[in-house]
Design a protein around this motif. Structure first.
Motif, PDB file in Angstrom:
ATOM      1  N   TRP A 137       5.804   6.863  -1.030  1.00 21.05           N
ATOM      2  CA  TRP A 137       4.932   6.498  -2.154  1.00 21.05           C
ATOM      3  C   TRP A 137       3.652   5.922  -1.581  1.00 21.05           C
ATOM      4  O   TRP A 137       3.691   5.113  -0.644  1.00 21.05           O
ATOM      5  CB  TRP A 137       5.595   5.457  -3.053  1.00 21.05           C
ATOM      6  CG  TRP A 137       4.589   4.762  -3.944  1.00 21.05           C
ATOM      7  CD1 TRP A 137       4.019   5.252  -5.074  1.00 21.05           C
ATOM      8  CD2 TRP A 137       4.030   3.460  -3.737  1.00 21.05           C
ATOM      9  NE1 TRP A 137       3.137   4.337  -5.603  1.00 21.05           N
ATOM     10  CE2 TRP A 137       3.125   3.221  -4.801  1.00 21.05           C
ATOM     11  CE3 TRP A 137       4.193   2.468  -2.768  1.00 21.05           C
ATOM     12  CZ2 TRP A 137       2.386   2.037  -4.916  1.00 21.05           C
ATOM     13  CZ3 TRP A 137       3.460   1.292  -2.885  1.00 21.05           C
ATOM     14  CH2 TRP A 137       2.582   1.089  -3.940  1.00 21.05           C
ATOM     15  N   LEU A 138       2.501   6.371  -2.121  1.00 20.22           N
ATOM     16  CA  LEU A 138       1.200   5.893  -1.661  1.00 20.22           C
ATOM     17  C   LEU A 138       0.427   5.339  -2.850  1.00 20.22           C
ATOM     18  O   LEU A 138       0.212   6.051  -3.843  1.00 20.22           O
ATOM     19  CB  LEU A 138       0.373   7.015  -1.026  1.00 20.22           C
ATOM     20  CG  LEU A 138       0.721   7.455   0.386  1.00 20.22           C
ATOM     21  CD1 LEU A 138       2.090   8.097   0.468  1.00 20.22           C
ATOM     22  CD2 LEU A 138      -0.351   8.444   0.880  1.00 20.22           C
ATOM     23  N   ARG A 139       0.016   4.103  -2.745  1.00 24.99           N
ATOM     24  CA  ARG A 139      -0.817   3.492  -3.770  1.00 24.99           C
ATOM     25  C   ARG A 139      -2.196   4.163  -3.778  1.00 24.99           C
ATOM     26  O   ARG A 139      -2.627   4.731  -2.771  1.00 24.99           O
ATOM     27  CB  ARG A 139      -0.974   2.002  -3.482  1.00 24.99           C
ATOM     28  CG  ARG A 139      -1.556   1.196  -4.619  1.00 24.99           C
ATOM     29  CD  ARG A 139      -1.490  -0.275  -4.316  1.00 24.99           C
ATOM     30  NE  ARG A 139      -1.822  -1.059  -5.486  1.00 24.99           N
ATOM     31  CZ  ARG A 139      -1.665  -2.369  -5.553  1.00 24.99           C
ATOM     32  NH1 ARG A 139      -1.169  -3.033  -4.509  1.00 24.99           N
ATOM     33  NH2 ARG A 139      -1.992  -3.026  -6.650  1.00 24.99           N
ATOM     34  N   ALA A 140      -2.874   4.124  -4.910  1.00 22.26           N
ATOM     35  CA  ALA A 140      -4.244   4.628  -4.960  1.00 22.26           C
ATOM     36  C   ALA A 140      -5.078   3.977  -3.859  1.00 22.26           C
ATOM     37  O   ALA A 140      -4.963   2.779  -3.608  1.00 22.26           O
ATOM     38  CB  ALA A 140      -4.857   4.323  -6.329  1.00 22.26           C
ATOM     39  N   PHE A 141      -5.886   4.794  -3.180  1.00 21.38           N
ATOM     40  CA  PHE A 141      -6.804   4.397  -2.114  1.00 21.38           C
ATOM     41  C   PHE A 141      -6.110   4.090  -0.792  1.00 21.38           C
ATOM     42  O   PHE A 141      -6.767   3.683   0.162  1.00 21.38           O
ATOM     43  CB  PHE A 141      -7.698   3.219  -2.538  1.00 21.38           C
ATOM     44  CG  PHE A 141      -8.599   3.541  -3.695  1.00 21.38           C
ATOM     45  CD1 PHE A 141      -9.688   4.386  -3.527  1.00 21.38           C
ATOM     46  CD2 PHE A 141      -8.346   3.021  -4.944  1.00 21.38           C
ATOM     47  CE1 PHE A 141     -10.511   4.703  -4.600  1.00 21.38           C
ATOM     48  CE2 PHE A 141      -9.158   3.325  -6.032  1.00 21.38           C
ATOM     49  CZ  PHE A 141     -10.251   4.175  -5.856  1.00 21.38           C
ATOM     50  N   CYS A 142      -4.803   4.287  -0.699  1.00 25.17           N
ATOM     51  CA  CYS A 142      -4.125   4.112   0.584  1.00 25.17           C
ATOM     52  C   CYS A 142      -4.564   5.231   1.531  1.00 25.17           C
ATOM     53  O   CYS A 142      -4.369   6.414   1.227  1.00 25.17           O
ATOM     54  CB  CYS A 142      -2.612   4.153   0.409  1.00 25.17           C
ATOM     55  SG  CYS A 142      -1.687   4.058   1.963  1.00 25.17           S
ATOM     56  N   PRO A 143      -5.173   4.918   2.684  1.00 24.13           N
ATOM     57  CA  PRO A 143      -5.559   5.976   3.623  1.00 24.13           C
ATOM     58  C   PRO A 143      -4.343   6.777   4.073  1.00 24.13           C
ATOM     59  O   PRO A 143      -3.277   6.208   4.316  1.00 24.13           O
ATOM     60  CB  PRO A 143      -6.183   5.202   4.789  1.00 24.13           C
ATOM     61  CG  PRO A 143      -6.598   3.895   4.204  1.00 24.13           C
ATOM     62  CD  PRO A 143      -5.567   3.586   3.154  1.00 24.13           C
ATOM     63  N   GLN A 144      -4.534   8.098   4.200  1.00 19.34           N
ATOM     64  CA  GLN A 144      -3.427   8.956   4.609  1.00 19.34           C
ATOM     65  C   GLN A 144      -3.933  10.120   5.451  1.00 19.34           C
ATOM     66  O   GLN A 144      -5.036  10.627   5.256  1.00 19.34           O
ATOM     67  CB  GLN A 144      -2.706   9.520   3.378  1.00 19.34           C
ATOM     68  CG  GLN A 144      -3.608  10.349   2.471  1.00 19.34           C
ATOM     69  CD  GLN A 144      -2.845  11.038   1.369  1.00 19.34           C
ATOM     70  OE1 GLN A 144      -2.007  11.907   1.621  1.00 19.34           O
ATOM     71  NE2 GLN A 144      -3.151  10.659   0.138  1.00 19.34           N
ATOM     72  N   ALA A 145      -3.116  10.521   6.391  1.00 20.16           N
ATOM     73  CA  ALA A 145      -3.371  11.695   7.226  1.00 20.16           C
ATOM     74  C   ALA A 145      -2.043  12.076   7.861  1.00 20.16           C
ATOM     75  O   ALA A 145      -1.058  11.344   7.738  1.00 20.16           O
ATOM     76  CB  ALA A 145      -4.416  11.405   8.299  1.00 20.16           C
ATOM     77  N   ALA A 190       0.804  -1.219   0.000  1.00 20.24           N
ATOM     78  CA  ALA A 190       0.000   0.000   0.000  1.00 20.24           C
ATOM     79  C   ALA A 190       0.837   1.271   0.000  1.00 20.24           C
ATOM     80  O   ALA A 190       0.386   2.314  -0.480  1.00 20.24           O
ATOM     81  CB  ALA A 190      -0.936   0.016   1.214  1.00 20.24           C
ATOM     82  N   TYR A 191       2.053   1.197   0.563  1.00 27.40           N
ATOM     83  CA  TYR A 191       2.890   2.394   0.647  1.00 27.40           C
ATOM     84  C   TYR A 191       4.343   1.991   0.834  1.00 27.40           C
ATOM     85  O   TYR A 191       4.662   0.845   1.162  1.00 27.40           O
ATOM     86  CB  TYR A 191       2.439   3.295   1.800  1.00 27.40           C
ATOM     87  CG  TYR A 191       2.758   2.754   3.183  1.00 27.40           C
ATOM     88  CD1 TYR A 191       3.971   3.022   3.803  1.00 27.40           C
ATOM     89  CD2 TYR A 191       1.830   1.971   3.869  1.00 27.40           C
ATOM     90  CE1 TYR A 191       4.264   2.532   5.066  1.00 27.40           C
ATOM     91  CE2 TYR A 191       2.114   1.467   5.129  1.00 27.40           C
ATOM     92  CZ  TYR A 191       3.329   1.749   5.720  1.00 27.40           C
ATOM     93  OH  TYR A 191       3.625   1.255   6.966  1.00 27.40           O
ATOM     94  N   ALA A 192       5.221   2.967   0.627  1.00 25.50           N
ATOM     95  CA  ALA A 192       6.645   2.792   0.905  1.00 25.50           C
ATOM     96  C   ALA A 192       7.170   4.060   1.553  1.00 25.50           C
ATOM     97  O   ALA A 192       6.691   5.166   1.257  1.00 25.50           O
ATOM     98  CB  ALA A 192       7.427   2.481  -0.364  1.00 25.50           C
ATOM     99  N   VAL A 193       8.138   3.911   2.440  1.00 28.20           N
ATOM    100  CA  VAL A 193       8.865   5.036   3.025  1.00 28.20           C
ATOM    101  C   VAL A 193      10.342   4.803   2.762  1.00 28.20           C
ATOM    102  O   VAL A 193      10.891   3.770   3.144  1.00 28.20           O
ATOM    103  CB  VAL A 193       8.612   5.168   4.538  1.00 28.20           C
ATOM    104  CG1 VAL A 193       9.434   6.321   5.110  1.00 28.20           C
ATOM    105  CG2 VAL A 193       7.135   5.364   4.839  1.00 28.20           C
ATOM    106  N   ILE A 194      10.968   5.755   2.072  1.00 30.58           N
ATOM    107  CA  ILE A 194      12.397   5.688   1.792  1.00 30.58           C
ATOM    108  C   ILE A 194      13.057   6.839   2.547  1.00 30.58           C
ATOM    109  O   ILE A 194      13.009   7.983   2.099  1.00 30.58           O
ATOM    110  CB  ILE A 194      12.684   5.791   0.284  1.00 30.58           C
ATOM    111  CG1 ILE A 194      11.913   4.710  -0.482  1.00 30.58           C
ATOM    112  CG2 ILE A 194      14.183   5.664   0.013  1.00 30.58           C
ATOM    113  CD1 ILE A 194      12.067   4.796  -1.989  1.00 30.58           C
TER     114      ILE A 194
END
Length: 275
Positions: A241-249, A29-33
């Protein structure tokens, strides 16, 4: 020494005494680099680029980014490219975080300093050169342009973050604002690259869940970011990086502003079949 307000990588290697535990995360769903992982050993090089190396932050890949790629380019004095883009279908945004970049678009010369922003439509002729005495570092975001019958391609343009007044999010008293470099209603554009700014303590007060894919590079400050079901700490120099529909805040941590360069795909129908 970087005098720019934006974080700029300089490479290098950590010492052998450093602990291996880090904030790097890669999920469906996401990555943090984190910035600490972007050292010399993970740089790449490109054909037709002189005195240049880059860090690849995202690329179209199964289970990863689908609509775009993003690089951090580092061009030494005298370096650059007369043939930078091999794909005629690729549009691009360049954003300078440190140094002076000479950009020529269809024969017209522009000099971009820190905060410099350029949109380059698919198929346009452009070159870049570092004619200064210090390295220049800039982001290069690429997307395959999705043409629409009856709509012309967007025009190339050059501006600077400092010249564009941020647009406040409604009901936030200016604590959350977005620097828009193109009109969101301009249907010629199929991607937006903006800068989002949060004052210390400001928040995204709900879990955004939507169709746009995101690339976020933290230019300034720090925050706690919600990605899917997880909370992660991020700071200047980190990439998400956030995939489409990945919840974020997020909660902006202070003491200064939290700002990030944001990519998203927009203004096109959802494809119902693979090409």
């Amino acid at each position: 020494m970087n005098s720019s307000p934006y974080f700029a990588l300089s490479g290098g290697h950590p010492p052998q005494t450093q602990l291996l535990t880090d904030r790097a995360v890669f999920t469906d769903a996401y990555a943090v680099i984190p910035k600490g992982t972007m050292c010399d050993i993970v740089t790449s090089y490109l054909p037709y680029w002189e005195k240049t190396r880059l860090w690849v932050l995202s690329r179209p890949l199964s289970g990863f980014a689908e609509t775009f790629s993003q690089y951090i380019m580092e061009v030494q004095p005298g370096g650059g490219s007369r043939k930078p883009e091999p794909d005629e279908a690729a549009e691009a945004v360049l954003f300078v975080v440190d140094g002076r970049l000479t950009l020529t678009i269809e024969g017209k010369v522009h000099v971009l300093e820190d905060g410099g922003y350029a949109y380059l439509p698919a198929g346009c002729a452009w070159t870049v050169e570092n004619a200064g005495g210090n390295a220049v570092r800039f982001h290069w975001i690429r997307k395959a342009y999705e043409a629409v019958e009856g709509l012309s391609k967007p025009d190339a343009f050059v501006t600077n973050d400092k010249l564009v007044k941020p647009t406040d999010m409604p009901g936030t008293d200016g604590k959350w604002a977005t620097t828009l470099f193109v009109d969101p209603q301009d249907m010629r554009h199929d991607m937006h690259v903006t800068i989002v700014t949060f004052e210390p303590g400001a928040v995204i007060p709900f879990a955004e869940t939507h169709v746009m894919e995101h690339g976020l590079y933290v230019l300034e400050g720090k925050a706690v970011y919600r990605l899917n079901q997880d909370w992660v700490e991020v700071e200047a120099g980190d990439y998400m990086w956030l995939r489409a529909f990945c919840p974020q805040a997020c909660y902006a941590g202070g003491p200064g502003k939290f700002r990030y360069l944001l990519y998203k795909d927009v203004n096109r129908h959802m494809k119902l079949r693979r090409d």
